[in-house]
Design a protein around this motif. Structure first.
Motif: not given
Length: 239
Positions: A40-60
């Motif tokens: 998953v490549i995050d383009g600078g989200s201001s919401d909780n997108t990145a945290e959700i991905v991290k919590n699932r143990g997926i490459t971010l």
């Protein structure tokens, strides 16, 4: 003759403020049959997108420069799979979607391809829009990101990846893929969200998308098209 090993597929997902959809998207991907990795490549989200991905143990990967082309290129750089699948967060593959890609890539002449698409809204108007999208894509060999474009990694690298432009990056990639080899137009479906069409208006969205494509045909730059696109989106949101 020994069996040809099925290619591992790297699933690359560009996101920006997708906290409402990313959990269900990742759940769908995790249940897919076939060897895979998820990036998953995050383009600078201001919401909780990145945290959700991290919590699932997926490459971010975090990449502040926005634009799906930029994000997907960064994901491809670290991908370990022999094939790359570029998937929007609101597009769903059926369980055997990866298997269908692997089967298509058994043919050495096939360098990549895409799926047919249907919307998550069963109304007749969305069935018609999906039919026209699939028909046009099959006729021209040009695909949109909603159709889950896939390509062999070595070919992706050879043709220079995505152009890092603010709009039409999927059209540009499709053009170069056509020149590089044969493409698989899979009749198997992916399901994509109709939210953009509902939020911005079906007729308005159709007119806007076809206008942009026509302007692009006449060589209007992706940067200029992006300004038109976002200005029109703002106008529609004010109705």
């Amino acid at each position: 003759m020994p069996k040809r090993r099925k290619a591992m597929i790297s699933i690359i997902i560009p996101v920006l403020n997708e906290e409402k959809h990313i959990s269900s998207a990742l759940e769908n991907i995790e249940r897919l049959n076939g060897e895979k990795e998820i990036i998953v490549i995050d383009g600078g989200s201001s919401d909780n997108t990145a945290e959700i991905v991290k919590n699932r143990g997926i490459t971010l990967l975090s990449y502040i420069k926005q634009g799906r082309g930029c994000q997907m290129n960064r994901g491809a750089e670290i991908a370990k799979g022999e094939a790359l699948l570029f998937l929007h967060a609101d597009t769903i593959l059926l369980e055997d979607g990866l298997i269908k890609i692997q089967e298509a890539l058994k043919d050495p002449e096939i360098i990549g391809g895409r799926f047919d698409v249907r919307f998550d809204d069963g109304r007749l108007v969305f069935k018609l829009i999906a039919f026209l999208m699939n028909w046009r894509s099959r006729l021209t060999g040009i695909s949109t990101g909603d159709q889950a474009i896939f390509i062999r990694k070595n070919i992706f690298k050879k043709i220079g990846g995505y152009l890092e432009v603010p709009l039409m990056e999927d059209i540009e990639l499709s053009k170069r893929m056509k020149k590089a080899g044969s493409l698989a137009c899979l009749k198997d479906m992916v399901i994509t969200s109709a939210r953009k069409w509902k939020e911005e208006g079906i007729v308005r969205t159709i007119i806007l998308m076809w206008s942009l494509r026509l302007l692009y045909f006449f060589r209007v730059s992706p940067e200029a098209l992006s300004r038109i696109y976002y200005r029109k989106k703002q106008e529609y949101s004010n109705f």
